[in-house]
Design an enzyme around this catalytic site. Structure first.
Site, PDB file in Angstrom:
ATOM      1  N   GLU A  17       0.835  -1.213   0.000  1.00 35.05           N
ATOM      2  CA  GLU A  17       0.000   0.000   0.000  1.00 35.05           C
ATOM      3  C   GLU A  17       0.868   1.261   0.000  1.00 35.05           C
ATOM      4  O   GLU A  17       1.918   1.302   0.638  1.00 35.05           O
ATOM      5  CB  GLU A  17      -0.881   0.000   1.260  1.00 35.05           C
ATOM      6  CG  GLU A  17      -1.766   1.232   1.370  1.00 35.05           C
ATOM      7  CD  GLU A  17      -2.930   1.016   2.305  1.00 35.05           C
ATOM      8  OE1 GLU A  17      -3.809   0.193   1.974  1.00 35.05           O
ATOM      9  OE2 GLU A  17      -2.958   1.643   3.374  1.00 35.05           O
ATOM     10  N   THR A  48      -4.226   4.850  -0.972  1.00 34.18           N
ATOM     11  CA  THR A  48      -5.281   5.302  -0.061  1.00 34.18           C
ATOM     12  C   THR A  48      -5.875   6.633  -0.515  1.00 34.18           C
ATOM     13  O   THR A  48      -5.374   7.286  -1.445  1.00 34.18           O
ATOM     14  CB  THR A  48      -4.760   5.433   1.388  1.00 34.18           C
ATOM     15  OG1 THR A  48      -3.751   6.435   1.406  1.00 34.18           O
ATOM     16  CG2 THR A  48      -4.206   4.119   1.904  1.00 34.18           C
ATOM     17  N   GLY A 108     -14.969   5.836   5.283  1.00 37.69           N
ATOM     18  CA  GLY A 108     -14.043   6.854   5.798  1.00 37.69           C
ATOM     19  C   GLY A 108     -14.373   7.171   7.234  1.00 37.69           C
ATOM     20  O   GLY A 108     -15.491   6.911   7.713  1.00 37.69           O
ATOM     21  N   ASP A 109     -13.379   7.704   7.962  1.00 35.05           N
ATOM     22  CA  ASP A 109     -13.618   8.093   9.359  1.00 35.05           C
ATOM     23  C   ASP A 109     -14.491   9.336   9.400  1.00 35.05           C
ATOM     24  O   ASP A 109     -14.397  10.193   8.520  1.00 35.05           O
ATOM     25  CB  ASP A 109     -12.281   8.358  10.066  1.00 35.05           C
ATOM     26  CG  ASP A 109     -11.557   7.055  10.359  1.00 35.05           C
ATOM     27  OD1 ASP A 109     -12.244   6.045  10.630  1.00 35.05           O
ATOM     28  OD2 ASP A 109     -10.313   7.036  10.302  1.00 35.05           O
ATOM     29  N   HIS A 148     -14.952  -2.953  14.522  1.00 30.75           N
ATOM     30  CA  HIS A 148     -14.717  -1.539  14.177  1.00 30.75           C
ATOM     31  C   HIS A 148     -14.839  -0.696  15.451  1.00 30.75           C
ATOM     32  O   HIS A 148     -15.663  -1.004  16.314  1.00 30.75           O
ATOM     33  CB  HIS A 148     -15.741  -1.093  13.126  1.00 30.75           C
ATOM     34  CG  HIS A 148     -15.533   0.307  12.648  1.00 30.75           C
ATOM     35  ND1 HIS A 148     -16.311   1.353  13.063  1.00 30.75           N
ATOM     36  CD2 HIS A 148     -14.605   0.834  11.810  1.00 30.75           C
ATOM     37  CE1 HIS A 148     -15.893   2.467  12.476  1.00 30.75           C
ATOM     38  NE2 HIS A 148     -14.858   2.178  11.708  1.00 30.75           N
TER      39      HIS A 148
HETATM   40  P1  FAD Z   1     -18.579   0.886   7.107  1.00 26.90           P
HETATM   41  O1  FAD Z   1     -18.516  -0.456   6.492  1.00 26.90           O
HETATM   42  O2  FAD Z   1     -19.673   1.801   6.655  1.00 26.90           O
HETATM   43  O3  FAD Z   1     -18.655   0.682   8.684  1.00 26.90           O
HETATM   44  C1  FAD Z   1     -18.498   1.803   9.570  1.00 26.90           C
HETATM   45  C2  FAD Z   1     -19.258   1.544  10.877  1.00 26.90           C
HETATM   46  O4  FAD Z   1     -20.664   1.545  10.620  1.00 26.90           O
HETATM   47  C3  FAD Z   1     -18.961   0.175  11.496  1.00 26.90           C
HETATM   48  O5  FAD Z   1     -18.974   0.320  12.892  1.00 26.90           O
HETATM   49  C4  FAD Z   1     -20.119  -0.711  11.014  1.00 26.90           C
HETATM   50  O6  FAD Z   1     -20.383  -1.763  11.912  1.00 26.90           O
HETATM   51  C5  FAD Z   1     -21.259   0.316  10.998  1.00 26.90           C
HETATM   52  N1  FAD Z   1     -22.284   0.018   9.989  1.00 26.90           N
HETATM   53  C6  FAD Z   1     -22.109  -0.436   8.724  1.00 26.90           C
HETATM   54  N2  FAD Z   1     -23.284  -0.562   8.092  1.00 26.90           N
HETATM   55  C7  FAD Z   1     -24.251  -0.157   8.978  1.00 26.90           C
HETATM   56  C8  FAD Z   1     -25.668  -0.035   8.923  1.00 26.90           C
HETATM   57  N3  FAD Z   1     -26.361  -0.385   7.814  1.00 26.90           N
HETATM   58  N4  FAD Z   1     -26.343   0.422  10.022  1.00 26.90           N
HETATM   59  C9  FAD Z   1     -25.660   0.777  11.147  1.00 26.90           C
HETATM   60  N5  FAD Z   1     -24.295   0.686  11.266  1.00 26.90           N
HETATM   61  C10 FAD Z   1     -23.621   0.226  10.190  1.00 26.90           C
HETATM   62  N6  FAD Z   1      -9.853   5.574   5.527  1.00 26.90           N
HETATM   63  C11 FAD Z   1      -9.617   6.604   4.684  1.00 26.90           C
HETATM   64  O7  FAD Z   1      -9.971   7.765   4.965  1.00 26.90           O
HETATM   65  N7  FAD Z   1      -8.955   6.390   3.491  1.00 26.90           N
HETATM   66  C12 FAD Z   1      -8.534   5.155   3.113  1.00 26.90           C
HETATM   67  O8  FAD Z   1      -7.943   5.009   2.039  1.00 26.90           O
HETATM   68  C13 FAD Z   1      -8.788   4.052   3.988  1.00 26.90           C
HETATM   69  N8  FAD Z   1      -8.413   2.793   3.651  1.00 26.90           N
HETATM   70  C14 FAD Z   1      -8.712   1.728   4.480  1.00 26.90           C
HETATM   71  C15 FAD Z   1      -8.371   0.430   4.095  1.00 26.90           C
HETATM   72  C16 FAD Z   1      -8.643  -0.647   4.937  1.00 26.90           C
HETATM   73  C17 FAD Z   1      -8.271  -2.045   4.506  1.00 26.90           C
HETATM   74  C18 FAD Z   1      -9.252  -0.428   6.196  1.00 26.90           C
HETATM   75  C19 FAD Z   1      -9.520  -1.581   7.135  1.00 26.90           C
HETATM   76  C20 FAD Z   1      -9.618   0.871   6.584  1.00 26.90           C
HETATM   77  C21 FAD Z   1      -9.362   1.955   5.741  1.00 26.90           C
HETATM   78  N9  FAD Z   1      -9.713   3.262   6.072  1.00 26.90           N
HETATM   79  C22 FAD Z   1      -9.457   4.312   5.216  1.00 26.90           C
HETATM   80  C23 FAD Z   1     -10.371   3.536   7.364  1.00 26.90           C
HETATM   81  C24 FAD Z   1     -11.904   3.476   7.246  1.00 26.90           C
HETATM   82  O9  FAD Z   1     -12.349   4.510   6.388  1.00 26.90           O
HETATM   83  C25 FAD Z   1     -12.497   3.652   8.656  1.00 26.90           C
HETATM   84  O10 FAD Z   1     -12.204   2.532   9.442  1.00 26.90           O
HETATM   85  C26 FAD Z   1     -13.978   4.009   8.710  1.00 26.90           C
HETATM   86  O11 FAD Z   1     -14.256   4.429  10.042  1.00 26.90           O
HETATM   87  C27 FAD Z   1     -14.933   2.869   8.360  1.00 26.90           C
HETATM   88  O12 FAD Z   1     -14.958   2.631   7.010  1.00 26.90           O
HETATM   89  P2  FAD Z   1     -15.755   1.337   6.439  1.00 26.90           P
HETATM   90  O13 FAD Z   1     -15.675   1.414   4.987  1.00 26.90           O
HETATM   91  O14 FAD Z   1     -15.283   0.107   7.118  1.00 26.90           O
HETATM   92  O15 FAD Z   1     -17.233   1.713   6.942  1.00 26.90           O
END
Ligand code: FAD
Length: 287
Positions: A17, A48, A108-109, A148
């Site tokens: 990465e 990223t 995203g966060d 998460h």
């Molecule tokens: P989601 O899958 O949407 O989950 C986020 C939270 O919401 C979780 O707690 C989940 O349980 C909850 N959730 C999901 N669906 C629902 C629903 N329907 N109802 C209620 N709750 C729900 N961040 C960046 O800014 N840039 C990057 O390039 C980046 N790359 C990453 C690569 C990897 C491999 C990983 C593991 C993380 C990366 N991140 C990146 C961090 C990531 O954006 C954060 O961890 C973010 O907080 C969650 O993203 P997600 O896509 O997992 O979200």
């Protein structure tokens, strides 16, 4: 090439990465680092996406170089927390124009300033939209072996992970972990939930004590006693800490391969020297 096809290969392989610069001025340095990592011939490289879309143009530029200049399969990331539907469509057009076959779709966060765009609430909403707009793209999603940070219960997290995969995810990549047993237990829970896409473990080589505290603070990843002892003993000595961190990550990778995992993603953090040293430790094990 689609990453889902790469992951079907039974030969052990490693991907790396990189992250884009925060500003255009740093672009040449990042492109040089990405080029040096690409020269190691990883199975693919991910790029990223800066928090709240701050680097969207640079993510595509670095990704395009990796694919079109260095000939390595690339996985640009995209987050939706601050993205409008129009922005996503624009990003998908740029991905197509650059002949890229893959995308990592993330929420995203949540931004500290609280400014979000309400077009997509979760990564699954983004994945559904990408699937509708660009059905040929191979889509990756994130997963969290330790849960998460926002999830009160691991069971909810896995339930939402299934929803994400059903929305159109072709593979998952994990958050970093420092104890492989956590990953193996996670694989059981994933299978139990009926999730059948490949789960790629993400390994972060820790080369400084500062990097460990920053990464752990952001991700909530737990640090086993064995690794804490390494940081306590070598944290003040940069050369020893780097060496110990690379060996620890290499041992994690060897253990994963020994237990039947064929593909490992390494969070190489724009450090070609670290990526090269990991591959040196895996000589004869990884193609
Ligand atoms: P989601 O899958 O949407 O989950 C986020 C939270 O919401 C979780 O707690 C989940 O349980 C909850 N959730 C999901 N669906 C629902 C629903 N329907 N109802 C209620 N709750 C729900 N961040 C960046 O800014 N840039 C990057 O390039 C980046 N790359 C990453 C690569 C990897 C491999 C990983 C593991 C993380 C990366 N991140 C990146 C961090 C990531 O954006 C954060 O961890 C973010 O907080 C969650 O993203 P997600 O896509 O997992 O979200």
């Amino acid at each position: 090439m689609k990453i889902s096809n790469i992951l079907m290969d039974k030969k052990p392989s490693v991907s790396f990465e990189v992250f884009p610069p925060k500003q255009e001025t740093g672009l040449d340095d990042v492109k040089a680092a990405a080029g040096a990592i690409a020269a190691l011939k990883p199975s693919f490289m991910s790029v990223t996406y800066g928090a709240a879309g701050s680097t969207s143009k640079l993510t595509i530029e670095v990704a395009s170089d990796i694919k079109n200049l260095h000939g390595v399969t690339v996985l640009p990331h995209l987050t939706c927390v601050a993205s409008s539907k129009e922005h996503v469509t624009n990003m998908l057009n740029q991905i197509r124009e650059n002949n890229i076959d893959n995308i990592m779709a993330l929420r995203g966060d949540l931004p500290k300033d609280g400014i979000i765009c309400h077009d997509y609430a979760h990564a699954s909403d983004l994945i559904r939209d990408i699937k509708a707009q660009a059905p040929d793209l191979c889509i990756g999603g994130a997963c969290y072996p330790e849960g998460h940070v926002e999830s009160a219960h691991k069971a909810d997290d896995i339930h939402f992970l299934k929803e994400k995969v059903d929305a159109g995810c072709d593979f998952l990549t994990t958050q970093m972990f420092f104890d492989n047993n956590i990953f193996y237990n996670f694989l059981y829970r994933v299978k139990d939930e009926g999730i059948n896409v490949p789960v790629v473990p993400g390994i972060m080589p820790i080369t400084t004590a500062k990097q460990l505290s920053r990464s752990v603070q952001l991700s909530g990843t737990s640090v086993p006693e064995r690794f804490k002892a390494i940081v306590d003993r070598f944290g003040d000595d940069p050369v020893s800490m780097r060496q110990a961190g690379i060996i620890y990550a290499s041992e994690q990778i060897i253990d994963l391969i020994a237990n039947g995992i064929t593909h490992i993603h390494v969070y190489s953090m724009n450090k070609p020297d670290v990526a090269a040293d990991i591959l040196k430790n895996l000589k004869g094990i990884v193609s």
